[in-house]
Design an enzyme around this catalytic site. Structure first.
Site, PDB file in Angstrom:
ATOM      1  CB  SER A  64      30.463  -7.870   8.847  1.00  0.00           C
ATOM      2  OG  SER A  64      29.458  -9.020   8.561  1.00  0.00           O
TER       3      SER A  64
HETATM    4  N1  SAM Z   1      26.553  -7.973   5.721  1.00  0.00           N
HETATM    5  C1  SAM Z   1      25.576  -7.865   6.723  1.00  0.00           C
HETATM    6  C2  SAM Z   1      26.135  -6.464   7.097  1.00  0.00           C
HETATM    7  O1  SAM Z   1      26.758  -5.619   6.747  1.00  0.00           O
HETATM    8  O2  SAM Z   1      25.325  -5.996   8.098  1.00  0.00           O
HETATM    9  C3  SAM Z   1      26.253  -8.775   7.542  1.00  0.00           C
HETATM   10  C4  SAM Z   1      25.134  -9.883   7.834  1.00  0.00           C
HETATM   11  S1  SAM Z   1      25.094 -10.785   9.203  1.00  0.00           S
HETATM   12  C5  SAM Z   1      26.965 -11.186   9.596  1.00  0.00           C
HETATM   13  C6  SAM Z   1      24.787 -12.378   8.304  1.00  0.00           C
HETATM   14  C7  SAM Z   1      23.114 -12.149   7.818  1.00  0.00           C
HETATM   15  O3  SAM Z   1      22.792 -13.272   7.137  1.00  0.00           O
HETATM   16  C8  SAM Z   1      22.174 -12.010   8.923  1.00  0.00           C
HETATM   17  O4  SAM Z   1      21.430 -10.859   8.660  1.00  0.00           O
HETATM   18  C9  SAM Z   1      21.369 -13.428   8.485  1.00  0.00           C
HETATM   19  O5  SAM Z   1      19.976 -13.308   8.932  1.00  0.00           O
HETATM   20  C10 SAM Z   1      21.565 -13.448   7.000  1.00  0.00           C
HETATM   21  N2  SAM Z   1      21.281 -14.985   6.526  1.00  0.00           N
HETATM   22  C11 SAM Z   1      21.591 -16.187   7.389  1.00  0.00           C
HETATM   23  N3  SAM Z   1      20.992 -17.183   6.412  1.00  0.00           N
HETATM   24  C12 SAM Z   1      20.544 -16.410   5.136  1.00  0.00           C
HETATM   25  C13 SAM Z   1      20.086 -17.135   4.182  1.00  0.00           C
HETATM   26  N4  SAM Z   1      19.773 -18.425   3.801  1.00  0.00           N
HETATM   27  N5  SAM Z   1      19.649 -16.223   3.076  1.00  0.00           N
HETATM   28  C14 SAM Z   1      19.672 -15.147   3.433  1.00  0.00           C
HETATM   29  N6  SAM Z   1      20.352 -14.258   4.385  1.00  0.00           N
HETATM   30  C15 SAM Z   1      20.776 -15.298   5.480  1.00  0.00           C
END
Ligand code: SAM
Length: 223
Positions: free
Chosen positions: A70
């Site tokens: 992000s």
């Molecule tokens: N906070 C993270 C960082 O600092 O890098 C950003 C994460 S990215 C924008 C969103 C993440 O949410 C992805 O890695 C994706 O695989 C995960 N994600 C999507 N759906 C999910 C779920 N149901 N449970 C857990 N993680 C999930």
């Protein structure tokens, strides 16, 4: 392997972080705990060496498996919205690169973070164990929360959801906050903050448009 195996942190990196923090302050981030955390966490560790020059731009960046690390502003904005204090119990849904987990843990919260994509979780774990071995990492569908460790003082969802999952609301303490982007899968989402006022009552606030990758899972867009 996406991450940077050269875990050094030079004066040049520290200078870039100082400038990033100044940029975030100009954009309205004012929580000192969040700003201090961004000032010290080496974001370049979450980038491959060849792309390290992008680490301190205020921009999202692609990581493996079609996901993103992000934008620092978004990480700071969400972290500021939950108004966490040291020792709060916090759940992050979507560990991704691990950067936001590192920021939250540096503030001194008891952090639980869950990721859907196992190889991403493993990469994040390899850095987070060096930064803060106390962070508790889980693989699974975070759209259902983490009932075994509930209730939480705060829950941050770092992927865009179609709805506010009831399950997550019910895993908040009274007074606890859920910060979640909700909206269209392909377009923007609205950043919502849900505060649990009582056993049965919740207050909802809207903090405007953001753009996230989709939340997967039972309460997300796809299984
Ligand atoms: N906070 C993270 C960082 O600092 O890098 C950003 C994460 S990215 C924008 C969103 C993440 O949410 C992805 O890695 C994706 O695989 C995960 N994600 C999507 N759906 C999910 C779920 N149901 N449970 C857990 N993680 C999930």
């Amino acid at each position: 392997m996406f991450t940077n195996l050269d875990r050094t942190d030079t004066l040049v990196h520290q200078g870039k972080r100082k400038r990033l923090v100044e940029e975030l302050i100009k954009k309205g981030i004012n929580n000192p705990l969040v700003l201090d955390s961004i000032r010290v966490v080496p974001r370049h560790w979450f980038f491959p060496k060849d792309f390290e020059q992008f680490a301190y731009r205020d921009a999202a960046f692609p990581i493996d498996h079609g996901q993103t690390i992000s934008q620092p502003y978004t990480v700071a904005f969400q972290s500021q919205l939950i108004d966490i204090k040291e020792n709060s119990r916090v759940l992050e849904i979507g560990t991704g690169s691990g950067y936001q987990a590192a920021i939250l843990a540096k503030i001194g919260v008891e952090l639980y973070s869950i990721e859907y994509i196992k190889p991403l979780l493993e990469q994040a774990a390899s850095i987070l164990t060096e930064i803060n071995p106390q962070i508790k990492l889980f693989h699974g569908d975070g759209s259902l929360g983490l009932s075994k460790y509930a209730p939480f003082d705060a829950i941050i969802v770092t992927a865009g959801a179609p709805i506010v999952p009831e399950t997550l609301k019910l895993q908040l303490k009274i007074g606890g906050r859920l910060v979640i982007p909700v909206g269209n899968e392909k377009e923007n989402q609205e950043m919502l903050r849900i505060t649990r006022i009582s056993e049965t009552h919740f207050n909802q606030e809207n903090f405007g448009d953001f753009k996230f990758v989709p939340l997967k899972g039972k309460q997300g867009w796809e299984i």
